[in-house]
Design an enzyme around this catalytic site. Structure first.
Site, mmCIF file in Angstrom:
data_model
loop_
_atom_site.group_PDB
_atom_site.id
_atom_site.type_symbol
_atom_site.label_atom_id
_atom_site.label_comp_id
_atom_site.label_asym_id
_atom_site.label_seq_id
_atom_site.Cartn_x
_atom_site.Cartn_y
_atom_site.Cartn_z
ATOM 1 N N ASP A 161 59.346 -0.070 -42.215
ATOM 2 C CA ASP A 161 58.301 0.751 -41.641
ATOM 3 C C ASP A 161 56.968 0.206 -42.084
ATOM 4 O O ASP A 161 56.821 -0.690 -41.914
ATOM 5 C CB ASP A 161 58.512 2.425 -41.825
ATOM 6 C CG ASP A 161 57.697 3.215 -41.077
ATOM 7 O OD1 ASP A 161 57.935 3.533 -39.989
ATOM 8 O OD2 ASP A 161 56.764 3.770 -41.603
ATOM 9 N N HIS A 185 66.292 5.017 -37.517
ATOM 10 C CA HIS A 185 65.020 4.501 -38.100
ATOM 11 C C HIS A 185 65.149 4.094 -39.524
ATOM 12 O O HIS A 185 64.667 3.004 -40.058
ATOM 13 C CB HIS A 185 63.798 5.402 -37.856
ATOM 14 C CG HIS A 185 62.645 4.855 -38.432
ATOM 15 N ND1 HIS A 185 61.948 3.716 -38.095
ATOM 16 C CD2 HIS A 185 61.729 5.494 -39.248
ATOM 17 C CE1 HIS A 185 60.922 3.604 -38.776
ATOM 18 N NE2 HIS A 185 60.936 4.465 -39.575
#
Length: 298
Positions: A110, A278
């Site tokens: 991320d 994610h």
């Protein structure tokens, strides 16, 4: 052992003053150096399910980015340049030099992935191999944004609003913001242990953390795009062998062609989607280890 995290058994917690800020980090294991960088709205704790295995092969350093966790959170400058990925990367280059590592392996998830690929562009001599988790290049994501992306990643636009508007709203209910942000992905709350969630919330309850997060995103919507355009215009590419992994059930897979985008910015990149969402290191840690251990070793 760091309290509440068996996966950090044998690790020690430290702070180093580098590049004008204090960077908090943990360190454990033996072997070649491997730096791990977390994303939003988290800390180095995201690695607690993979750290022990990685430490069997590497000297593992997992740090908190500037603006996050227990690292310093300076007031943002008017142009947000002190939260550019270039400056955040320089923190980490200086940290590794402080620890005696001039060249090292690097993995980022991320926001940490964005810092990591900027480090590889700016400091090719320092990065031997690079793993990027569930991101596509920032410029491509902004330029190719569609309704589905803007809806799922609303915070890319909300957090960039001028201070103190987003800070005020998030500060009013940091617990609501945290749960909405991490539980709103495909896996819900399943990836997160109670100890990890408590740690993320502890840090997010600090108004300075919320400001740091907003400045991180403001920089990405401004100065970071300028730096990336300069790289593309100059033909500057990531030279380190690079592995890009992303979640099959996440926004990167649904809205972009990440490997195609990375090939514009990296000379030697391969990768694919994993059967997860994610938060790969916490969602499917074994799938991640199955990919990165052979990549780093060969």
């Amino acid at each position: 052992m760091l309290e509440g995290f068996p996966g950090f058994a044998g690790f020690e917690r430290h702070t180093a003053e580098v590049n004008g800020v204090r960077i908090a980090y943990i360190k454990g294991g033996n072997g070649p150096a491997l730096l791990l960088l977390h994303g939003h709205p988290q800390t180095h704790v995201i690695w607690h399910k993979v750290a022990q295995t990685l430490a069997q092969h590497y000297t593992v350093i997992a740090s908190d980015l500037r603006g996050y966790g227990d690292s310093d959170k300076p007031q943002g400058l008017p142009d947000h340049s002190n939260y550019s990925k270039r400056v955040m990367g320089e923190d980490q280059i200086a940290l590794m030099a402080h620890l005696g590592f001039k060249r090292f392996l690097l993995m980022g998830h991320d926001r940490g992935g964005r810092v990591a690929y900027r480090m590889a562009l700016d400091h090719p001599e320092a990065i031997s191999k690079l793993v990027i988790l569930d991101v596509a290049p920032t410029l491509a994501m902004y330029e190719k944004a569609n309704r589905a992306f803007a809806t799922a990643y609303y915070h890319w636009f909300f957090l960039t609003r001028p201070a103190p508007f987003p800070e005020t709203l998030v500060n009013s209910h940091p617990d609501v913001y945290l749960q909405h942000t991490i539980a709103g992905r495909s896996a819900g709350m399943k990836p997160f242990t109670p100890a990890a969630y408590a740690e993320y919330l502890r840090c997010l309850r600090d108004p300075a953390t919320i400001h740091g997060i907003c400045e991180d995103y403001r920089a990405s919507a401004g100065i970071d795009l300028e730096h990336e355009r300069e790289d593309l215009a100059a033909g500057n590419k990531i030279q380190a062998p690079m592995l890009a992994l992303w979640g099959k059930h996440g926004v990167i897979e649904q809205c972009f062609k990440p490997l195609d985008e990375w090939q514009d910015l990296a000379a030697n990149v391969r990768g694919h989607a994993l059967d997860c969402g994610h938060y790969i290191p916490e969602d499917e840690p074994q799938l991640l280890l199955n990919e990165v251990l052979p990549f780093f070793a060969n």
